[in-house]
Design a protein around this motif. Structure first.
Motif, PDB file in Angstrom:
ATOM      1  N   ARG A 151       0.856  -1.196   0.000  1.00  0.00           N
ATOM      2  CA  ARG A 151       0.000   0.000   0.000  1.00  0.00           C
ATOM      3  C   ARG A 151       0.888   1.241   0.000  1.00  0.00           C
ATOM      4  NH1 ARG A 151      -5.556   0.829   3.094  1.00  0.00           N
ATOM      5  NH2 ARG A 151      -6.070  -0.441   1.255  1.00  0.00           N
ATOM      6  N   ARG A 206      -5.198   2.763 -18.872  1.00  0.00           N
ATOM      7  CA  ARG A 206      -5.999   3.101 -17.687  1.00  0.00           C
ATOM      8  C   ARG A 206      -5.573   2.259 -16.486  1.00  0.00           C
ATOM      9  NH1 ARG A 206      -7.682   4.852 -13.858  1.00  0.00           N
ATOM     10  NH2 ARG A 206      -9.816   5.192 -13.138  1.00  0.00           N
ATOM     11  N   ALA A 230      -3.461   3.508 -12.991  1.00  0.00           N
ATOM     12  CA  ALA A 230      -3.894   3.205 -11.620  1.00  0.00           C
ATOM     13  C   ALA A 230      -2.766   2.567 -10.821  1.00  0.00           C
ATOM     14  CB  ALA A 230      -5.107   2.286 -11.672  1.00  0.00           C
ATOM     15  N   LYS A 266      -5.412  -4.958 -11.496  1.00  0.00           N
ATOM     16  CA  LYS A 266      -3.993  -4.599 -11.378  1.00  0.00           C
ATOM     17  C   LYS A 266      -3.127  -5.852 -11.301  1.00  0.00           C
ATOM     18  CE  LYS A 266      -4.995  -0.432  -8.660  1.00  0.00           C
ATOM     19  NZ  LYS A 266      -4.805   0.174  -7.312  1.00  0.00           N
ATOM     20  N   ARG A 303      -2.905   4.081  -2.766  1.00  0.00           N
ATOM     21  CA  ARG A 303      -3.251   3.072  -3.768  1.00  0.00           C
ATOM     22  C   ARG A 303      -2.589   1.756  -3.381  1.00  0.00           C
ATOM     23  NH1 ARG A 303       0.924   5.972  -6.152  1.00  0.00           N
ATOM     24  NH2 ARG A 303       2.520   4.753  -7.283  1.00  0.00           N
ATOM     25  N   ASP A 322     -12.186   8.440 -17.816  1.00  0.00           N
ATOM     26  CA  ASP A 322     -11.304   7.665 -16.935  1.00  0.00           C
ATOM     27  C   ASP A 322     -11.751   7.727 -15.483  1.00  0.00           C
ATOM     28  OD1 ASP A 322      -9.769   6.872 -19.033  1.00  0.00           O
ATOM     29  OD2 ASP A 322      -8.191   8.365 -18.729  1.00  0.00           O
ATOM     30  N   GLY A 323     -12.558   8.743 -15.155  1.00  0.00           N
ATOM     31  CA  GLY A 323     -13.014   8.876 -13.775  1.00  0.00           C
ATOM     32  C   GLY A 323     -14.178   7.970 -13.437  1.00  0.00           C
ATOM     33  N   TYR A 324     -14.746   7.262 -14.444  1.00  0.00           N
ATOM     34  CA  TYR A 324     -15.872   6.368 -14.213  1.00  0.00           C
ATOM     35  C   TYR A 324     -15.378   4.938 -14.013  1.00  0.00           C
ATOM     36  CZ  TYR A 324     -19.052  10.104 -15.575  1.00  0.00           C
ATOM     37  OH  TYR A 324     -19.747  11.280 -15.627  1.00  0.00           O
ATOM     38  N   GLY A 325     -15.960   4.259 -13.032  1.00  0.00           N
ATOM     39  CA  GLY A 325     -15.551   2.900 -12.750  1.00  0.00           C
ATOM     40  C   GLY A 325     -14.249   2.869 -11.979  1.00  0.00           C
ATOM     41  N   ASP A 326     -13.903   1.690 -11.464  1.00  0.00           N
ATOM     42  CA  ASP A 326     -12.688   1.528 -10.669  1.00  0.00           C
ATOM     43  C   ASP A 326     -11.777   0.496 -11.317  1.00  0.00           C
ATOM     44  OD1 ASP A 326     -13.481   3.283  -8.570  1.00  0.00           O
ATOM     45  OD2 ASP A 326     -14.811   1.707  -7.801  1.00  0.00           O
ATOM     46  N   VAL A 327     -10.487   0.702 -11.154  1.00  0.00           N
ATOM     47  CA  VAL A 327      -9.500  -0.315 -11.527  1.00  0.00           C
ATOM     48  C   VAL A 327      -9.260  -1.132 -10.272  1.00  0.00           C
ATOM     49  CG1 VAL A 327      -7.184  -0.776 -12.375  1.00  0.00           C
ATOM     50  CG2 VAL A 327      -8.468   1.183 -13.251  1.00  0.00           C
ATOM     51  N   THR A 328      -9.790  -2.315 -10.232  1.00  0.00           N
ATOM     52  CA  THR A 328      -9.748  -3.126  -9.016  1.00  0.00           C
ATOM     53  C   THR A 328      -8.368  -3.746  -8.802  1.00  0.00           C
ATOM     54  OG1 THR A 328     -10.427  -5.141 -10.164  1.00  0.00           O
ATOM     55  CG2 THR A 328     -12.180  -3.677  -9.327  1.00  0.00           C
TER      56      THR A 328
END
Length: 525
Positions: free
Chosen positions: A391, A487, A491, A512, A405, A502-508
């Motif tokens: 982290r 994208r 992240a 990654k 992150r 790019d601000g919509y949704g999450d990169v889980t």
């Protein structure tokens, strides 16, 4: 908004100039007292006009007392309390009218009329018809009086001296006109010359705005918002440099011209690089002044457009490591063992040895900023399902985006023993020895700098690249080669998105981990 006028006193509808006298100087006055007071009359507009000259006169008396206390001869200090020609003319006019008021109370003093010959000479002086010697004979005593008070340092015969002498002749001519009117019983006369007639009332000076106090308040707000975790240590030299250059601490007095001259001093006298001047020195002052203006502490942001152009960077090669270069750096890093000195002692700390071993490969598979790696703590490493994760968080020091992150750790890093190293380490930072969290960011930055120096000194890192930052460029390049979404890589690396989408949704974390698992191992053996 006007501030409180200094050295000003109002009492019973009348106005005064006042100066406090330090206790140690009181016995050196002609009459010991705690303050000096000069009456200015009951008309506020007139009192404001007379105030500067009265204050200068009182300041001169305090200065004389200071000189006497040191055993010095009380010589005049030229222009220590400077006044304009108009201010000195107004002061002389008021003094002469005041003297007339005094003498009219003395029997027989008013039997002497106005000297018509002197009036004619004064008119010629006002018209500029007199020679220097004639002006000296006519107005020289008045000029000397203001020189003695430290209000001017004009030199006889100069243009400035003639202008002042003529202005004082205007004052005397107008005063004599009032005397003639009063002799006829008319006490309602007022000056007619433009210099003295209905002059514009000067604005009352504003209270100074301390640059040091602005910095303290600005810093408190930034720290509260989660920035400048090091307490502004990087910016403090900037404020010290500016105050030293200006030789005062009043932000209200600072002009754009002052800042431009300071910028040039930093470049040409202090020898600082253009990038340092613009990105650290000028950037800091722009931020403070913008905050002060937004918070109504200053009427304008004079620093808003003060910048220093930076030389365009010339890149003679790619900015990331090539495969061969990356492999060479990682082999040297993994194999690093500190060397003892001539006495057999190892001076390199265990934290630094660990940083040299693990930081390059962690950067290679994460594209993280080097300081984000060197500030890692034991508690920042954890197992999430089947993946080990680090982290990256501002709590450990600093993060450029201000947000935490999670970044999965590549299988090769685990296989090399990184998790074993973490589990055997003491609680706290893995790569530096700072104990106070307030010093974590600075300590991590120091380790990062030393890593870069080590790679350069040893010749491992090639010329033309930044030894630590090159990993961020390399990861972007390799990810594109194997088709990983930008994208997802953004992240992982902590880069902001390029579009609103790019601000919509999450990169889980799963996304990654899938991307990092696709990165090939290095052939280190």
């Amino acid at each position: 908004m006007a501030g409180k006028l200094r050295h000003w006193k109002e009492k019973d509808g009348r106005f005064y100039a006042r100066i406090a006298v330090p206790e140690r100087l009181r016995s050196y006055l002609d009459r010991p007292r705690s303050e000096l007071i000069e009456p200015l009359g009951a008309d506020r507009r007139a009192a404001l006009r007379l105030h500067p000259a009265a204050v200068a006169k009182l300041q001169h008396l305090v200065t004389e007392a200071e000189q006497k206390s040191k055993g010095e001869k009380p010589d005049p200090l030229p222009a220590r309390f400077p006044l304009t020609e108009t201010q000195m003319a107004r002061s002389l006019y008021a003094e002469l009218v005041k003297m007339d008021d005094h003498f009219r109370g003395v029997p027989g003093a008013c039997d002497i009329g106005v000297d018509d010959l002197r009036v004619r000479w004064l008119r010629n002086a006002m018209a500029g018809k007199l020679s220097d010697d004639e002006l000296q004979a006519l107005a020289g005593p008045w000029v000397r009086q203001f020189q003695h008070l430290g209000n001017t340092d004009v030199v006889r015969g100069s243009y400035e001296w003639r202008q002042l002498a003529r202005a004082l002749c205007v004052a005397e001519y107008e005063a004599l006109s009032r005397l003639a009117e009063r002799d006829d019983g008319d006490f309602s006369g007022t000056p007619t010359h433009p210099m003295l007639a209905n002059p514009e009332v000067p604005e009352e000076p504003l209270e100074p705005v301390s640059l040091s106090r602005l910095w303290t308040d600005y810093l408190a707000g930034r720290v509260q918002a989660g920035f400048l975790k090091d307490g502004g240590k990087r910016q403090e030299p900037v404020l010290k440099s500016l105050r030293s250059f200006l030789k005062h601490d009043d932000a209200r007095r600072i002009t754009k011209k002052d800042l431009l001259e300071w910028r040039d001093h930093l470049l040409h006298v202090d020898g600082k690089a253009a990038k340092t001047v613009n990105d650290i020195y000028l950037s800091t002052i722009r931020s403070i002044f913008a905050w002060a203006h937004d918070n109504e502490r200053l009427p304008a942001n004079v620093a808003a457009t003060v910048r220093q152009p930076k030389p365009r960077k010339v890149h003679s090669r790619e900015r990331g490591y090539t495969d061969a270069e990356a492999l060479a750096v990682l082999k040297a890093s993994i194999a690093h063992q500190p060397k003892p000195n001539q006495f057999g002692f190892v001076r390199e700390t265990a934290h630094m040895t660990a940083a040299k071993r693990w930081s390059p490969i962690l950067c290679a598979f994460s594209g993280a900023r080097i300081s984000e790696i060197t500030q890692l703590r034991k508690e920042d490493i954890r197992c999430e399902g089947k993946h080990w994760v680090m982290r990256i968080t501002p709590e450990a020091g600093t993060v450029k985006t201000g947000a935490w992150r999670d970044v999965p750790i590549h299988r090769q890093v685990v296989a090399l023993g990184f998790i074993d190293f973490v589990q055997a380490a003491a609680d706290g930072p893995l790569f530096h020895g700072a104990a106070n969290p307030a010093r974590f960011a600075m300590a991590a930055a120091s380790v990062s700098d030393e890593l870069a120096k080590w790679l350069r000194r040893s010749g491992i890192a090639p010329k033309g690249i930044q030894p630590n930052h090159a990993w961020r460029h390399r990861l972007k390049t390799k990810a594109r080669e194997i088709g990983i979404s930008d994208r997802v890589v953004d992240a992982i690396q902590g880069h902001a998105g390029r579009t609103a989408g790019d601000g919509y949704g999450d990169v889980t974390l799963v996304a990654k981990a899938a991307a990092i698992d696709r990165l090939p191992d290095f052939e280190l053996t």
